[in-house]
Design an enzyme around this catalytic site. Structure first.
Site: not given
Ligand code: AMP
Length: 174
Positions: A61, A98
């Site tokens: 995205r 996450e």
């Molecule tokens: P992080 O590495 O935990 O900051 O996760 C960010 C990445 O995971 C991004 O590419 C987001 O598109 C996706 N992502 C993580 N958590 C979510 C969420 N709650 N809703 C949508 N996309 C998420």
């Protein structure tokens, strides 16, 4: 059109892809022309004066928002991709999501010392993804001006993790 309209256009999907995750579905924002335009215009207004050489977009995205931002800023676009997708020589970096772990790659010749970049993704949660993209950019000797996101999940600590490396900019916060 305002930040509130952007925030209201994001759909929340509870328990996707796993129980306990509140997934922020940004497809409902980008399918609306006025909302998509406002997102890109606000990002471009923030970065216009900052002498950015490349927008680095994170698979997948981050390509949508990063690509449009690069066009608007008149700078180049560099993709950071999931493993095995980039055809030439790459370097890789592992990271924690996450929900799980993954790996990202960048072409070795995509950036060089002195290049100033903004790293773009749709959303920051714990910051592992953007942090890994930042490590790839720094391994190539380039400078990170900022990390930019449409959505910031404030309670997950992504800003705190990333802001030692570079400025963190987000449009809407949940
Ligand atoms: P992080 O590495 O935990 O900051 O996760 C960010 C990445 O995971 C991004 O590419 C987001 O598109 C996706 N992502 C993580 N958590 C979510 C969420 N709650 N809703 C949508 N996309 C998420």
């Amino acid at each position: 059109m305002s930040i509130i309209d952007i925030k209201n256009s994001v759909r929340n999907i509870p328990d996707y892809p796993k129980p306990g995750i509140q997934f922020k579905d940004i497809t409902t924002a980008m399918r609306q022309p006025e909302i998509f335009k406002e997102i890109i215009d606000l990002l471009a207004a923030h970065f216009r004066e900052r002498k950015i050489d490349y927008v680095v977009g994170i698979d997948a995205r981050g390509f949508i928002f990063g690509g449009a931002l690069a066009y608007k800023l008149g700078c180049g676009f560099v993709p950071v991709r999931k493993p095995g997708k980039l055809p030439a020589d790459t370097i890789a970096e592992e990271y924690a999501l996450e929900y799980g772990t993954d790996k990202l790659e960048i072409h070795k010749d995509a950036l060089k010392a002195g290049d100033r970049v903004v790293i773009v993704d749709d959303l920051v949660a714990v910051g592992g993804t953007a942090g890994a993209a930042g490590n790839l950019v720094q391994k190539l000797g380039a400078t990170i001006d900022s990390f930019a996101f449409v959505i910031e999940l404030t309670e997950l600590g992504g800003r705190e993790k990333l802001q030692n490396t570079a400025e963190v900019y987000s449009l809407v916060r949940f």
